[in-house]
Design an enzyme around this catalytic site. Structure first.
Site, PDB file in Angstrom:
ATOM      1  CB  SER A 147      -0.956  -0.043   1.197  1.00 31.64           C
ATOM      2  OG  SER A 147      -1.985   0.895   1.055  1.00 31.64           O
ATOM      3  CG  ASP A 156       7.096   5.364 -11.579  1.00 28.79           C
ATOM      4  OD1 ASP A 156       7.639   4.318 -11.973  1.00 28.79           O
ATOM      5  OD2 ASP A 156       5.891   5.436 -11.278  1.00 28.79           O
ATOM      6  CE  LYS A 206      -4.644  -2.062   0.955  1.00 27.32           C
ATOM      7  NZ  LYS A 206      -4.601  -0.631   0.620  1.00 27.32           N
TER       8      LYS A 206
END
Length: 706
Positions: free
Chosen positions: A466, A477, A491
């Site tokens: 999460s 990224d 998740k």
């Protein structure tokens, strides 16, 4: 919650009492009207506001029934096939039961469960009168979740004969005498039997609601009033109490640990191992005996409001059962759960003649004091605030790089994940959210300047979920740091907590809270961590089993999908360095004996995990023990966190408190092979980045949309 038999895992023990082998029937539990009302209100909310709403119909009823039964008897060793046949006659009526506010069906099933526990534990204890033949070649099945339920009493009895025989053989192989084995197992089974007499209707209701909510999606949940309070404590890392970690041992609530600076430690009146026999409220309130009382109930009696007095009837650790008691008074105070907060350590990594200093920030959860933040408390506790302070300290320590350890960090506050990403990335998008209507919003951090601009690594494992995945994915990224470890949990959904009492305008708490999935989050690159998790840049071996742990192990998880990328500017430098980082890692671990031993231990662990059955033949088991001992003897022993010690056959509550604490300490002091290697990778990153010139955009701080 999930109900389990005590001897199937590590549970809190209760002391033996004089139960005859013909045990009395357990209490018949019935639902409260407020529980039926809470279930109905929850159903209405879930059908209207869940990210993926499912109608409460016959199809969902079947799923809820299956999940409820599985939660009670996951290994299919308690219920008989005849029980299941009776239950299945009502498996399409759960929807009607919830809508009509009539929960007799799940409660009747639970009452059968209680009786089966009593029946099986009574039978298990009766088997201890006999001796077992360990020359017979037979085995006990370790994986029974898909096995048929016993058809007859004879089948059930044979299954339990093998189970008891397996427990006996483990203790026998550990060197215990027959008398000691009988005593240990009799107490173990009796503890499990007695637990059946202590269940309350809250246990039944919360187990049923867990089956209902988890049938909609794996992360929707229901919290009773006590569970709701525990959730709040875990998020704000504080409570009001005496500052003692308690454990149930031999019928007593026992002091396992004293929190530094808490009332219990500061008073000098309590010690580890002391037993609580009674609890009284205020300076003159009567003391209520709590011997044999459930731990959660004793904890609620000891907690209270700040500045109030609690009186404890204590049987000192060194006193016998008939020893002299003492009465002590403590003033409750706010206790900070610092053990669960972010912390820093420094690791030195040698690289030839040079030594790199790596700062490690370990973060167990993305905690946040929601109430303190809403009230405008300038000193409210949060993960990102604590990490910001630690980064400031690490700068003063002149570290060459920072490693953020998110292993087994199951998540927490979404806003904290965003704020913490900003500490390393600065201003810009961090995560995208898509609601049930398909609307996508970009969540950004507005920190103009990162708190740390040097080399970064993020260590993850299967338990990183999460909010951990949001942070790790954003770092990846942006090309801001190297992600190290094993693929994360997977998740990719967002939950919110709804106070049902506020919805119903109740003056006092009685309905609890509903945590429901309301959105799905996506990476700034448009992908999602759902099902697939975050894939590390450099992989390390892991201890978890992806077949049973992780989002992909759920049968009703949300599918993987993607959205358009957000506008962000990734760094080109780090991705270009990843091949060289991988090459340096491969060369280093190839010559690292500790790392290779860890790899070997993980392989053995996975091999053992795949075993379908356990031999009940003593010779075969001793041969397996000898082979393991020979394997370990052939190499220098290290404590690498993988348990290679001989099996003592005992559960945690069956060891002495001192032995149990020593074992826990040994695990904490294990050589962290993976952390050491991750720190070395960050040191490599620092070395390589120091030789790479910055681009014009990086020097000027300019940014353009992608």
């Amino acid at each position: 919650m999930r109900i389990q038999l005590g001897f199937l895992g590590i549970f809190l023990a209760i002391a033996p009492s004089a139960y005859a082998l013909e045990a009395a029937a357990p209490p018949v539990l019935a639902p409260l009207q407020q529980q039926a009302q809470a279930a109905h209100l929850s159903a209405q909310f879930l059908e209207r506001f869940h990210y993926r709403p499912l109608p409460l119909d016959d199809a969902l009823s079947v799923k809820v029934m299956d999940r409820f039964i599985k939660s009670l008897d996951p290994d299919r060793v308690l219920f008989m096939q005849s029980d299941i046949d009776k239950f299945m006659a009502d498996n399409t009526k759960i929807d009607d039961a919830i809508n009509k506010e009539d929960l007799r069906i799940p409660f009747s099933i639970f009452n059968v469960y209680e009786q089966r526990v009593v029946d099986r534990m009574t039978y298990a204890r009766s088997l201890l009168k006999q001796n077992f033949d360990f020359n017979v070649k037979e085995s006990y099945s370790l994986q029974r979740d898909k096995a048929p339920w016993p058809q007859t009493d004879a089948e059930s009895n044979d299954l339990w004969r093998k189970r008891v025989k397996s427990d006996w053989l483990r203790l026998k192989l550990a060197g215990k005498t027959d008398d000691a084995i009988r005593t240990t197992l009799d107490k173990r089974y009796q503890n499990s039997l007695e637990r059946a007499y202590k269940y309350k209707n809250d246990d039944v209701f919360e187990t049923f609601m867990d089956a209902y909510t988890k049938s909609i999606d794996p992360h929707t949940d229901y919290f009773g009033t006590r569970a709701s309070a525990e959730f709040d404590i875990s998020m704000k890392l504080s409570l009001v109490g005496i500052g003692a970690v308690l454990q149930e041992r031999d019928d007593y609530t026992t002091i396992r640990e004293l929190v530094p600076g808490g009332p219990a430690q500061s008073s000098g009146k309590l010690a580890v191992g002391d037993r609580i026999a009674g609890v009284g409220q205020d300076a003159e309130g009567p003391i209520k005996e709590v011997v044999g009382t459930r731990l959660d109930e004793v904890v609620q009696m000891i907690r209270g409001t700040k500045g109030s007095v609690v009186r404890l009837d204590i049987l000192p650790a060194d006193a016998g059962p008939d020893g002299k008691h003492k009465i002590i008074s403590l003033v409750r105070d706010k206790i900070s759960l610092d053990k669960q907060a972010a912390k820093k350590t420094l690791l030195s990594v040698k690289d030839g003649e040079a030594t790199r200093k790596i700062g490690v920030i370990t973060l167990p959860a993305f905690y946040e004091d929601f109430e303190g933040r809403r009230k405008g408390d300038k000193d409210y506790r949060s993960a990102s605030r604590d990490v910001a302070k630690l980064l400031s300290e690490l700068k003063q320590d002149k570290v060459d790089g920072v490693l953020v350890d998110l292993r087994n960090n199951g998540g927490g506050s979404l806003s904290e994940a965003i704020d913490m990403t900003g500490l390393f990335v600065g201003k810009g998008p961090v995560v995208q959210q898509r609601d049930a209507g398909g609307k996508v919003e970009v969540e950004s951090d507005d920190l103009s300047t990162p708190a740390w601009t040097g080399p970064v690594g993020v260590l993850i494992n299967r338990g990183s979920a999460s909010a951990s995945e949001i942070f790790a994915a954003a770092i990846q990224d942006y090309g801001r740091g190297v992600i190290i470890g094993e693929p994360s949990f997977g998740k990719g959904s967002v939950q919110t907590v709804v106070n049902l009492d506020q919805i119903a305008h109740n003056s006092k708490p009685k309905f609890g809270e509903l945590k429901l999935t309301v959105a799905q989050f996506f990476r700034v690159n448009g992908g999602t961590t759902q099902l697939r998790g975050v894939t590390p840049d450099i992989n390390l071996p892991g201890l978890s089993d992806p077949k049973t742990f992780g989002e992909a192990s759920f049968d009703n998880a949300l599918p993987w999908t993607e959205v358009k990328p957000a506008k962000y500017t990734p760094s080109a430098n780090l991705p270009a360095l990843l091949p060289e980082l991988q090459k340096l890692h491969d060369a280093r671990v190839k010559g690292d004996r500790d790392f290779q031993r860890f790899v070997e231990d993980v392989a053995v662990l996975k091999q053992q995990r795949e075993k379908q059955s356990l031999s009940l033949n003593e010779t075969e088991r001793r041969d397996e023990m000898n082979a393991q001992a020979k394997r370990l003897k052939s190499r220098e022993q290290i404590n690498d966190g993988v348990d290679n010690n001989e099996d003592d056959g005992l559960q945690a509550n069956e060891r002495s408190l001192s032995d149990d604490i020593a074992l826990e300490k040994a695990r904490k002091n294990a050589k962290d092979v993976l952390l050491n290697e991750a720190a070395a990778i960050v040191a490599d990153e620092a070395n390589l980045q120091s030789s790479v010139p910055k681009t014009a955009a990086q020097r000027s701080g300019a940014s353009d949309g992608k």
